[in-house]
Design an enzyme around this catalytic site. Structure first.
Site, PDB file in Angstrom:
ATOM      1  N   GLU A  88     -10.094   1.780  -3.668  1.00 56.09           N
ATOM      2  CA  GLU A  88     -10.863   3.012  -3.499  1.00 56.09           C
ATOM      3  C   GLU A  88     -10.695   3.635  -2.118  1.00 56.09           C
ATOM      4  O   GLU A  88     -11.599   4.284  -1.612  1.00 56.09           O
ATOM      5  CB  GLU A  88     -12.364   2.762  -3.748  1.00 56.09           C
ATOM      6  CG  GLU A  88     -12.640   1.877  -4.943  1.00 56.09           C
ATOM      7  CD  GLU A  88     -14.101   1.828  -5.318  1.00 56.09           C
ATOM      8  OE1 GLU A  88     -14.452   2.438  -6.334  1.00 56.09           O
ATOM      9  OE2 GLU A  88     -14.892   1.203  -4.592  1.00 56.09           O
ATOM     10  N   ASP A 105      -6.625   4.348  -5.058  1.00 56.67           N
ATOM     11  CA  ASP A 105      -6.137   3.024  -5.470  1.00 56.67           C
ATOM     12  C   ASP A 105      -7.287   2.135  -5.929  1.00 56.67           C
ATOM     13  O   ASP A 105      -8.451   2.534  -5.862  1.00 56.67           O
ATOM     14  CB  ASP A 105      -5.388   2.363  -4.311  1.00 56.67           C
ATOM     15  CG  ASP A 105      -6.313   2.027  -3.152  1.00 56.67           C
ATOM     16  OD1 ASP A 105      -7.204   2.857  -2.832  1.00 56.67           O
ATOM     17  OD2 ASP A 105      -6.180   0.938  -2.576  1.00 56.67           O
TER      18      ASP A 105
END
Ligand SMILES: *[C@@H]1O[C@H](CO)[C@@H](O)[C@H](O)[C@H]1NC(C)=O
Ligand SMILES: *[C@@H]1O[C@H](CO)[C@@H](O)[C@H](O)[C@H]1NC(C)=O
Ligand SMILES: *[C@@H]1O[C@H](CO)[C@@H](O)[C@H](O)[C@H]1NC(C)=O
Ligand SMILES: *[C@@H]1O[C@H](CO)[C@@H](O)[C@H](O)[C@H]1NC(C)=O
Length: 469
Positions: A195, A192
């Site tokens: 991270e 995402d």
């Protein structure tokens, strides 16, 4: 000086600053909101320029921050660079060379060998080589954000009367590469935007959809780049169907991630990235999870409720300030390491932007208040308009007195989040990544480039008046 002592000093300075100058009735902000907005615009632009092409880096390098130690953010993230360049492309004071340098740098990273060996490689070194240590990869929002930025740059290039050849020969092939990648990978889990989680993400799908739809318009407009856009359109449509599945009628908000394979567990599913996505797609103005849409508002309401109870800073809040907003309730990243998460400047700025973009939609189409979005409007209106809530579903037409009242209240709320940023930033205009959940002192990477870009878009949403039709 030992780390501990300097940390204590920093804490103390923060305390003294906030408590000595801030009596119960005064906020230590010497400037009115309007004056501050004008000054901060200049400072944020200057700071962004300072973070681009810093000494010793390849041309077109956009640092996430100049901070090289605790935390080390002296890299370029595809995401951050794209989001920042999108913002500065719309500012007349941005030199076009900055943007074409950015394009050159990014095009080189598209063909640079990386660990991921794919366009979703998230971050690059100062010389444009790929970062090679373990990291959450791939992050497939990056190519979508880059394509959106490239199309914006192409539009500006064209509007300024430059040759079409640059668009056709340089930008179009790069944009096409990113879009074809999106077409291939959109159904696969990836990390995402924070991270941390490997899964399927509302935010990532939203920016992918926008990139594809922008491309349909873009390739149609630039008729000398004949292009079959049907596959972009049909992929965007499939992505829409997938995005709808993130709404939870049971929770009455959008959850941020599904099909998690790895990473942080988030019990609530609430995440400000949902609102960042809404802001980012708002320019399409098609009502699909736009800032003024019911499910986004319901999510904004649930998220604000969560942060209100989590951050001590939000208890007994001065009535001139808005709620301090973080990334997600379960966050434990404090900007350097793992302890407890803090409010973020980009997250708090996102609320100002969301409200102003929602107001623009309401001015066009009016407001329907129903079971999904009633709680949001209840927060906004308080006791001031009980007749708003007499029926289960009510419609307030553009131009009606009730709608004007609602817009007035939304404007006041929107400005309070800006006041929160003004209050917690440094007095010289610096904006870091986060601010402390207890005392509000800045935390995390100093002068995060994205923080300054987020301020600029929030302020722009406030100032832009979209024509009412
Ligand atoms: C834009 O930047 C380039 C390269 O740094 C420089 O040569 C040029 O003079 C700048 N243009 C303006 C209008 O400032
Ligand atoms: C509230 O929700 C209804 C039903 O989904 C929707 O039609 C309406 O547009 C929403 N109102 C706003 C302001 O989002
Ligand atoms: C309004 O909603 C409530 C609860 O959702 C329901 O019990 C009631 O029947 C509804 N009233 C009307 C007039 O639809
Ligand atoms: C504000 O002051 C700090 C500390 O002296 C400095 O590092 C930072 O660059 C300054 N920010 C701006 C925008 O001038």
């Amino acid at each position: 000086m030992s780390m501990l002592i300097s940390y204590l000093l920093i804490l103390l300075t923060g305390l003294v600053y906030h408590y000595s100058s801030a009596g119960p009735d005064t906020l230590p902000t010497e400037l009115s909101l309007e004056a501050w907005l004008a000054r901060q615009h200049v400072t944020s632009f200057k700071t962004i320029m300072n973070n681009i092409n810093p000494p010793g880096t390849s041309r077109g390098f956009f640092a996430a921050s100049l901070s090289t130690y605790k935390p080390d953010y002296f890299y370029t993230w595809t995401r951050d660079a794209a989001l920042v360049s999108r913002v500065i492309t719309s500012l007349p004071e941005t030199n076009l060379t900055i943007l074409t340098d950015y394009v050159d740098f990014q095009i080189r990273t598209q063909v640079t060998p990386t660990v991921c060996n794919c366009l979703g490689e998230p971050k690059f070194n100062t010389d444009g080589t790929g970062y090679t240590s373990p990291w959450g990869r791939p992050q497939n929002d990056g190519p979508a954000e880059r394509a959106i930025a490239f199309m914006k740059i192409a539009d500006r290039w064209y509007l300024e009367g430059h040759d079409q050849a640059y668009i056709t020969n340089i930008l179009v092939p790069a944009i096409t590469k990113d879009l074809n990648y999106i077409k291939d990978v959109w159904q696969q889990p990836c990390y995402d935007l924070w991270e941390e989680i490997d899964g399927i993400h509302f935010y990532t799908l939203m920016v992918m959809r926008r990139a594809l739809l922008d491309a349909v318009d873009f390739f149609n407009a630039h008729s000398d780049t004949p292009f079959r856009t049907d596959s972009y359109k049909s992929t965007a449509y499939q992505i829409e169907k997938r995005i709808e599945l993130f709404w939870s009628s049971h929770l009455n908000y959008i959850t941020s991630t599904q099909d998690v394979r790895n990473g942080v567990q988030k019990a609530s599913g609430l995440d400000v990235s949902t609102l960042l996505a809404a802001n980012l797609v708002s320019e399409r103005n098609d009502g699909f999870f736009t800032p003024g849409s019911d499910k986004i508002l319901a999510t904004a309401h649930a998220l604000e409720n969560a942060f209100k109870s989590i951050y001590p800073l939000n208890q007994q809040l001065d009535e001139r300030l808005g709620t301090s907003i973080g990334r997600y309730p379960e966050d434990v990243y404090d900007g350097v390491g793992i302890s407890l998460g803090n409010p973020w400047f980009i997250a708090t700025a996102a609320y100002t932007e969301l409200y102003y973009l929602a107001i623009k939609e309401w001015k066009q189409v009016g407001v329907v208040i129903n079971g999904i979005n009633r709680s949001f409007f209840h927060r906004l209106l308080g006791n001031s308009a009980p007749n708003f809530f007499q029926q289960n579903t009510s419609y307030y037409a553009p131009g009606s007195l009730e709608l004007e009242h609602l817009i007035y209240k939304a404007t006041l709320s929107a400005d309070k989040y800006l006041a929160t940023i003004q209050y917690h930033q440094a007095r010289n205009g610096s904006i870091s990544e986060q601010f402390d959940r207890y005392i509000g002192y800045m935390a995390g990477a100093r002068d995060l480039t994205w923080s300054h870009a987020a301020f600029l878009t929030a302020a722009k949403a406030k100032s832009t008046k979209r024509p009412i039709f």
